[in-house]
Structure formats: structure tokens, C-alpha cells
Design a protein around this motif. Sequence first.
Motif: not given
Length: 571
Positions: A299-300, A313-317, A305-306, A184-189
Motif C-alpha cells: 500500500f502506497i 500478474k500484479v494488480w493496482k487498485k 498493489y496485489i 498469507t501476506s499482510l499489509c498495514l496502514d
Amino acid sequence: LHKSLSGPMGLYFAPDGELILTDTDADRVLKCPNYREDMDTTPLGQCVVIAGTGAPGYQADMLRTPYVAIPAKASGSDFGLYVADTHNHRIQYFAAGSDTGVTVVGGPGVGAPNFDEASQELNFPAGLALDEVKRYLYVADTGRHRIVRYELNSQGTGTIGFGKTVAGTIDVPGTNLTQLDNPTSLCLDPDTDRLWVSDARNGRIMRWLVNDALLLAEDTAAAAASGGRRLQTDRRLEADDNSSNTSNITSTTATITTATETRTITTTETATTTTTTYSGPRMAIEFSQLKGRSYGIFFIAESLYIVDSDGCKVWKKVAEDAVAIAAGSCGARNNQLLFPANLVVDAIGAITVADSSNDRVIRFDPHPTATSTRCYLGGKCEILLQSGNPTATSLMAVVKRDTGSSCGGRCLDSGLGGAAWTNAQTVTPPFLKDMNIDLGISSYGDVMTNYLLCYGVQGVAEEVLKENCTSTPYTAGTLLILPFLQADETSLQTECVTGGECTIYLSGYGIPDNIYVFAPVDSAPDTGFSCGDGSGQNFQGQNTFVSKNPGTLMEIVQPFINNGGNLTATA
């Protein structure tokens, strides 16, 4: 935001800091004002429609259940827009200021005269990511269980060549590392070519490397394994207008690739050459603690953040550590979520979530919940700040609570810092870099006085040292230093005789005036006995403790006269 939304799934920052909101079940994309500190006194503006008509359709100005929209070609506050028009099986591009979209890939859309579902390039695409420098558009082709990459033309309105599957196996769902199941969702660095993928039905977040040289090496290995010619990547390693790329494949196997890429970027002033070596498998499981599906990744500042959509809920890794930081229970209250989808996180750590099934967008403040902490002089002191979102610049200061001293203004030195704490803080007051603060063991302190805990998401230690707390404006709570007092082993077993003198021995630190010891009748340790009305009537003669300088060990002898018979009591 909670007005007239219908199942919002997509959320992204606009170039001017406002919000791009995909109002999924209303078949439209909105630009909405972001949170402001003065929003209580200065009302926010209204959301405006920037794509879609609010009704489902296949026409160029219409959308059908879009899942996400991302900006492109920004110029000031103007920008174009790529939209995952999910239920039309296509990606649309809307130029800045235009309400008519152009199909970049997929389509023509459900209901169109020439629509053929069996021959669609995409099947329910739900996620997008964009690398504008390389002109790559990444699409989560959800129904075909893959991530496909397209090279865009210079106008951004179409693609060059065919798409290339860079993650997953087309039309083959699965659970192994090379497969996806309904991504589903994507995040690119783009700086590191890391692409994070919400592998929804597998309940995990995957990380894939999508570097050109590494993909070329992988194609070469696959061709060699099949005995055929080397496969070509869909985008050749050719020079852009201002860059050149070369690659050197040093070794390949079926699952492990080592490749080196050298990239030279030339501007009118300088030429910069970067060489990067990649190795290992191209994919890895980043996170697998989800309750179910995920529809949001962000991502920041080296933090991922997931969104756990089914887990609300929201997770932070950060590195290898992960912690749940927002909500955690399903519901409609302000501390809950209900099937949350995409999210954004700003520079100070505020988290904004498309709370889909609650038909709203909700913001979780980065500041921790206020707390009241008590520590004993001479004992270990810890402060736990909860429900906040600390960053590398977060700071907490312990300052004196006095007239003219406040968080956000002039703040007086607490006197608790420096060598007074055994964790060897070298500055005063003590500062925070984590949410669990160990202040060590205090050697001195002003007992029975509250100190302020001042918190700032971007605190400046040098200013706080000069009694300037403008960078730590949030009052995170108070710290109360209590005197330390204990009885020796002899006093714990003291027996007294009616009419005789009864002595117990107590020792402690920082005992102030006006502290009394009571011995309630029939009391015992840890019984919860109340020292209320009449509880001390059988013992007379309690004396005021003698006050000594804080930090000085003292021994106290406390006489009691008992005229009430044989009774036991605990001081």
C-alpha cells in the motif's frame, strides 16, 4: 537480481532504501542493493546474508523455509529484523548486526528436543506487519486460519500477555466475511488501522479494521451476546509513555460496531488530540479478481498493489477501480512472472517483485511503453499509453520536435494546447493525469510533423510551460497530425465517361503541398487494393492540392482525364 537465489518469497524495503529479500528455499534473509539509474555503468554491490546460515535448522542462528522478514528499530542504516520462520512455526527477532535470533513467539522449531507440533502457538506463519508506535506485531498464522496480534515489550524481543485474534476464526477455515482460509501476506496502514490480508485459498484480499476501540466494542458485544462478562482485549487501552487513549462504545450488535476513540499524543513541544469514529462491519472484501492465491500486498499513496501469484500478474487498485499493470502471463521472459510472491513499490511507481519460481527479483519500470499515435486535424485525438504505472504526479507533455527540443531538456511549445483543443485545456502543452489521454478536437496544427510525447512520473507543469522538460525526461512516443480529407456524397457515386471530364469534390483541413489523389483502376473502399506499380496509369492529370492556412475549411475540385475506357475507381 538473479544470482544464487532459491524460491525467494519475501521482499521489503530496508530503512536505507535497499532491499530485504527472504531467500525462502535457501533458508536465509539477504540485504541486497536496490535499482539505480547508473547501474549499467556502476555495478551494484553484492547481497549480504543478515539472517540464517543457508541450511535449515532450529538453532538460534538458523531458519527453516522463512517466508518474509521486516525491519524494526531502525537507526540510520542499522535495523533489527523480524522473520516469519515459517516451517519452524515461530517468529524470530535478530537485533541489528547480530546473526543470532531470539524467539518472540512460537517455536522452539522443528527438530528441537522439546518440539511438540500439536501444542504449537503458531502453525506455518507466513506474513508479518508491524506498528512500531503501538508496539503491535501482526502475524498471519496461516495454518490456523487467523491473524493474531501481539504486544511487544520495549526491547521488541518478546510479547506482553497472550496474542489476540483480530481477523479470522482460530482453527476454523471458511468463506464468510468473518473467516479466512490459509491467510498469507499482510499489509498495514497504521495511520488508519487498516490491515489487508491475502486470504489465499479463498482467492481474495480482505480489509480488516484493527483499531483498539473497535476491538474493545466487538469484545463487549460478544460477551453480551453470550451473557457473560465483558471480554478484555489482550492489550488494554492504557497510556503509553507519550500518549493517552480513551474509548466510548456507543452501540454494538453481532456484526456492526460503532465506536469512538480519542487519542492524545504529547511531545516536548505540542499536544495533538485526534478523535475518530468507526462504524460498520469491521471487515470487507477488498478485491476478488484473483485467479488463485496471493502472496503479496503493498500500500502506497492510496493505491493498493496485489500480487496474483497463481495468475502471474500484479494488480493496482485505486478507490473502486482495479487494473492489471504488470505481466499477466506465466513464464520466464522479462515481461512475465512465475508464481510471484511479495512486492514493493517506490515513490515513483516502480514495482519490484520476488519472482519466486523464476528464482529472481524483477523490476517493472513505471514508464509506459513507447507509442506512435496519429491524429487527424479537425478530428478527435486520443493517446493511449500502456504498461506504465501512473501516479498522482505523473505528467505527459506534447512538445514540438525540432532542433534543440527534447524530452528531458529544453522543449519547445507544441502550439497544440490551450483553446486549440475542445477539452478546454487551460495550459499548453496538454498534460496527462491518466493513461488514456483525450486531446479533444484540434483546431489547428502543423500537419505531417511529429510531436514528442514527454513523460515524467513526477512532472512539474510550471517548468514545462517555461520550455523546461527536465521533469518529463522519458520519450513516451510521437504524435503525428495528419490532414483531414473527405469526399462529399456526390463524389462517392461519381460516374465518368471515356474521353470526358471527370470531377470529384473533396473537402478538408490543413492540406499541405505535394499531396496527390490517385484513382487506381478497379479499386473500391476497404478492399485493401494496392496503389502500386501501374495502378494509376489510366487516369492522368492529377493536380497538387492548394495549401491553405491550417484550420481553414477548403473545397478542392480535382479533374481527371480518362482515356482508358469505362473503368471504376475510388479516389
